[in-house]
Design a protein around this motif. Structure first.
Motif, mmCIF file in Angstrom:
data_model
loop_
_atom_site.group_PDB
_atom_site.id
_atom_site.type_symbol
_atom_site.label_atom_id
_atom_site.label_comp_id
_atom_site.label_asym_id
_atom_site.label_seq_id
_atom_site.Cartn_x
_atom_site.Cartn_y
_atom_site.Cartn_z
ATOM 1 N N CYS A 182 -53.686 28.859 21.603
ATOM 2 C CA CYS A 182 -54.944 28.032 22.382
ATOM 3 C C CYS A 182 -54.308 27.560 23.476
ATOM 4 O O CYS A 182 -55.102 27.071 23.911
ATOM 5 C CB CYS A 182 -55.152 27.325 21.263
ATOM 6 N N SER A 183 -52.943 27.602 23.867
ATOM 7 C CA SER A 183 -53.154 26.505 25.336
ATOM 8 C C SER A 183 -53.143 25.236 24.790
ATOM 9 O O SER A 183 -53.355 24.893 26.443
ATOM 10 C CB SER A 183 -52.925 27.722 25.820
ATOM 11 N N GLN A 184 -52.929 24.436 23.942
ATOM 12 C CA GLN A 184 -53.443 23.601 24.177
ATOM 13 C C GLN A 184 -52.072 22.336 24.886
ATOM 14 O O GLN A 184 -52.923 21.454 25.007
ATOM 15 C CB GLN A 184 -54.097 22.971 22.015
ATOM 16 N N ASP A 192 -51.977 22.041 27.829
ATOM 17 C CA ASP A 192 -52.637 20.904 28.717
ATOM 18 C C ASP A 192 -52.705 19.511 28.496
ATOM 19 O O ASP A 192 -52.456 19.088 29.285
ATOM 20 C CB ASP A 192 -54.480 21.609 27.614
ATOM 21 N N VAL A 193 -51.805 19.717 27.151
ATOM 22 C CA VAL A 193 -51.266 18.240 26.734
ATOM 23 C C VAL A 193 -50.525 17.505 27.436
ATOM 24 O O VAL A 193 -49.808 17.271 27.751
ATOM 25 C CB VAL A 193 -51.424 17.708 24.944
ATOM 26 N N ILE A 245 -46.559 18.757 19.205
ATOM 27 C CA ILE A 245 -46.625 18.383 18.127
ATOM 28 C C ILE A 245 -48.046 18.268 18.373
ATOM 29 O O ILE A 245 -48.609 18.501 16.529
ATOM 30 C CB ILE A 245 -45.513 18.107 17.849
ATOM 31 N N LYS A 246 -48.228 16.899 18.509
ATOM 32 C CA LYS A 246 -49.788 16.561 17.646
ATOM 33 C C LYS A 246 -50.628 17.089 18.044
ATOM 34 O O LYS A 246 -52.345 16.952 17.254
ATOM 35 C CB LYS A 246 -49.816 14.763 18.735
ATOM 36 N N VAL A 247 -50.924 17.998 18.724
ATOM 37 C CA VAL A 247 -51.811 18.984 18.773
ATOM 38 C C VAL A 247 -51.874 20.073 19.094
ATOM 39 O O VAL A 247 -53.052 20.885 18.411
ATOM 40 C CB VAL A 247 -52.674 18.563 20.336
ATOM 41 N N CYS A 248 -50.886 20.370 18.369
ATOM 42 C CA CYS A 248 -51.064 22.434 17.695
ATOM 43 C C CYS A 248 -51.626 22.215 16.450
ATOM 44 O O CYS A 248 -51.388 21.554 15.578
ATOM 45 C CB CYS A 248 -49.590 22.106 17.366
ATOM 46 N N PRO A 249 -52.703 23.276 16.634
ATOM 47 C CA PRO A 249 -53.403 23.372 16.170
ATOM 48 C C PRO A 249 -52.535 23.727 14.303
ATOM 49 O O PRO A 249 -52.335 23.919 13.196
ATOM 50 C CB PRO A 249 -54.432 24.226 16.007
ATOM 51 N N LEU A 266 -45.893 15.330 22.259
ATOM 52 C CA LEU A 266 -47.180 15.387 22.423
ATOM 53 C C LEU A 266 -47.721 16.636 21.966
ATOM 54 O O LEU A 266 -48.653 17.129 20.620
ATOM 55 C CB LEU A 266 -47.905 15.438 23.619
ATOM 56 N N GLU A 308 -49.089 23.969 13.783
ATOM 57 C CA GLU A 308 -47.729 23.204 13.474
ATOM 58 C C GLU A 308 -46.903 24.703 13.632
ATOM 59 O O GLU A 308 -45.966 24.634 13.290
ATOM 60 C CB GLU A 308 -47.814 23.119 11.867
#
Lengths: 133, 410
Positions: free
Chosen positions: A100-102, A105-106, A73-77, A71, A79
């Motif tokens: 961004c620490s997204q 969160d995910v 990898i999917k949200v990392c802005p 998941l 790459e």
């Protein structure tokens, strides 16, 4: 009318500078040598200002908890995360990370968190200190 | 540029694209008679970065961080406008507490940006002492940003359907401390900017933008409000929690009783807005209700939900420089079908022409800086074919525009 900045400037002359002199009070002539001396205990480093709570520094990865769900990898802005097929774990290139620490969160298992390390400058983007796995 | 047939010779002086006074690439061609500017031609398009194109292979969550990087100083308003656009397209309702937290972040950004601008404006007229004073104040706001978001510049605080970090009770003393510091120092900075001889000499009666011109050229933000036009997205079409707050249009005549539309008025305008922003943050901290932070905390679920959406949305946000508009169209795919950004500087470039006409060469930097331009945000069109760069003419641009409308209608 008048020069309203003047009293402020004059009072500033007797104040301490606002800047924290990091890592040394005066710029060392050779930074590498200076850091070696610090490592050998000959010189002392001027400490940086402590980071606030919740600071976004270098990512800390708990490999044991990771389930390889991809998941992050999917949200990392940018790459910055690579999937390792053979052991179903991830590899993070800090050189690409935008903090961004997204991914934190995910993550469903909370295996990623933001550390407080911020001295990440390196001439080699693939240096060992800049890859988390 | 047309050259006039007069008996007196005028000179054409190019300034830019890379010029120390302008910081960012923009090309100005001046027609000069002695020391006086007769005519100006502004050319843009030197820092196109293909951000909209880069969005085509990213999902909305990833685009939030791409939007953040459109501008370094407005690193909150672009994702905010984008999120508003997506929320409008997908009918996502944002929890009330998140709306208030979003307002706090937006106002912190406005204070940081305006204080930065005040320093840059002082630097442009050669008053570097004030630059250091204002940037010392700005540093306090940057520390507060770091405390609230974890990052100093690219905040990464906004998400679709809410906000990512809460303000808890134990954080309040730190925030009030920073705001109090600003309130204490505001009088000092006001005194320096508004009563100082040096600043008055260079800014009063310079770069006048009349009310008519500001209306005709569609100027936005502080630039237009300094010409006494009451235009503010926060009040006109209220979004976030601005509707619940006590907020009114700010024009420079509140302080001086008259509006000239010159550089001095734009300084007053921004200083008054800093004061207003502090007031808004305090109101938010008082009124903030308890509740959720995001409408959908599970990001994979949110992405799946957005994947099914078909529709379009427009997000409008009052950035420190003016109104920023984002248009998003979703067609049931991972990435949005289209994403269009209109940064406020785009509108604030043309007012340079009436401002600069009749002024002296030495006034160019301060007049250009007085609209707080941000070129890299503005540049959206650049055509490169076979290694050559082409300029788009009006007819071609019109044709392309019509084609795009047709394409989007399909």
């Amino acid at each position: 009318m008048g020069f309203s900045m003047l009293p402020k400037v004059l009072s500033q002359m007797f104040k301490k500078p606002w800047t924290n002199k990091f890592p040394a009070k005066y710029q060392p002539s050779n930074t590498t040598k200076y850091l070696k001396a610090v490592g050998a205990g000959e010189a002392k480093i001027n400490p940086p200002i402590p980071t606030p709570p919740g600071f976004r520094g270098k990512i800390i990865y708990d490999k044991e908890k990771c389930t390889g769900c991809r998941l992050c990898i999917k949200v990392c802005p940018c790459e910055a995360i690579e999937y390792k097929e053979e052991d179903k774990k991830i590899k993070i290139y800090i050189g690409r990370c935008c903090f961004c620490s997204q991914c934190n969160d995910v993550c469903p298992t909370n295996c990623l968190s933001m550390g407080d390390e911020f001295l990440l400058a390196d001439s080699d983007p693939y240096a060992k200190a800049l890859i988390v796995e | 540029m047309k050259s006039k047939t007069t008996t007196k010779t005028t000179y054409n002086i190019p300034v830019g694209p890379i010029h120390p006074a302008l910081k960012e690439p923009v090309f100005l061609e001046f027609e000069i008679d002695g020391e006086r500017i007769v005519d100006v031609d502004v050319k843009l398009g030197h820092v196109h970065r293909a951000i909209e194109w880069a969005s085509r292979k990213r999902n909305p969550i990833q685009i939030l961080y791409l939007a953040e990087r459109i501008c370094g100083i407005c690193s909150y308003c672009h994702p905010a406008a984008f999120a508003l656009g997506i929320e409008a397209a997908a009918d996502i309702e944002v929890p009330e507490r998140a709306e208030y937290l979003r307002v706090i972040q937006a106002e912190i950004e406005r204070i940081t940006s305006h204080v930065l601008w005040a320093g840059v404006a002082a630097h442009e007229i050669g008053f570097d002492t004030v630059l250091f004073l204002t940037w010392e104040m700005r540093e306090k706001m940057m520390d507060l940003t770091e405390f609230l978001c974890g990052n100093r510049v690219t905040k990464g605080i906004l998400t679709i359907g809410g906000i990512r970090r809460d303000i808890t009770k134990d954080m309040l003393p730190q925030i009030t401390k920073s705001l109090d510091y600003f309130k204490d120092n505001f009088e000092k900075i006001r005194h320096i900017f508004l009563d100082d001889k040096t600043i008055k000499l260079r800014s009063q009666g310079v770069g006048i933008l009349t009310k008519d011109d500001a209306l005709k050229l569609c100027a936005v933000g502080p630039t237009t409000r300094a010409s006494a036009i009451k235009k503010d997205v926060r009040i006109d079409t209220s979004y976030f929690a601005y509707g619940d707050l006590d907020i009114d249009y700010i024009t420079p005549d509140i302080l001086t009783g008259e509006v000239n539309g010159d550089v001095y008025d734009r300084i007053i305008q921004r200083l008054l807005e800093i004061k207003q922003s502090i007031d808004i943050i305090e109101q938010c901290l008082d009124k903030m209700p308890n509740g959720d932070l995001v409408s959908e905390p599970k990001i994979p679920k949110l992405l799946n939900q957005l994947k099914k959406v078909e529709g379009e949305g427009v997000g409008r946000h009052e950035a420190p420089r003016g109104e920023v508009i984002h248009y998003v169209k979703l067609t049931g795919e991972d990435a949005p079908f289209t994403w269009k950004v209109r940064a406020p500087t785009y509108n604030n470039i043309l007012p340079w022409i009436p401002m600069l006409k009749g002024e002296q060469i030495a006034d160019i930097p301060i007049i250009a800086a007085s609209t707080d331009p941000c070129m890299s945000c503005t540049n959206r069109i650049g055509i490169i074919k076979d290694g050559n760069r082409y300029e788009l003419r009006k007819e071609e641009l019109y044709r392309l525009s019509v084609e795009k409308t047709r394409r989007l209608m399909r």
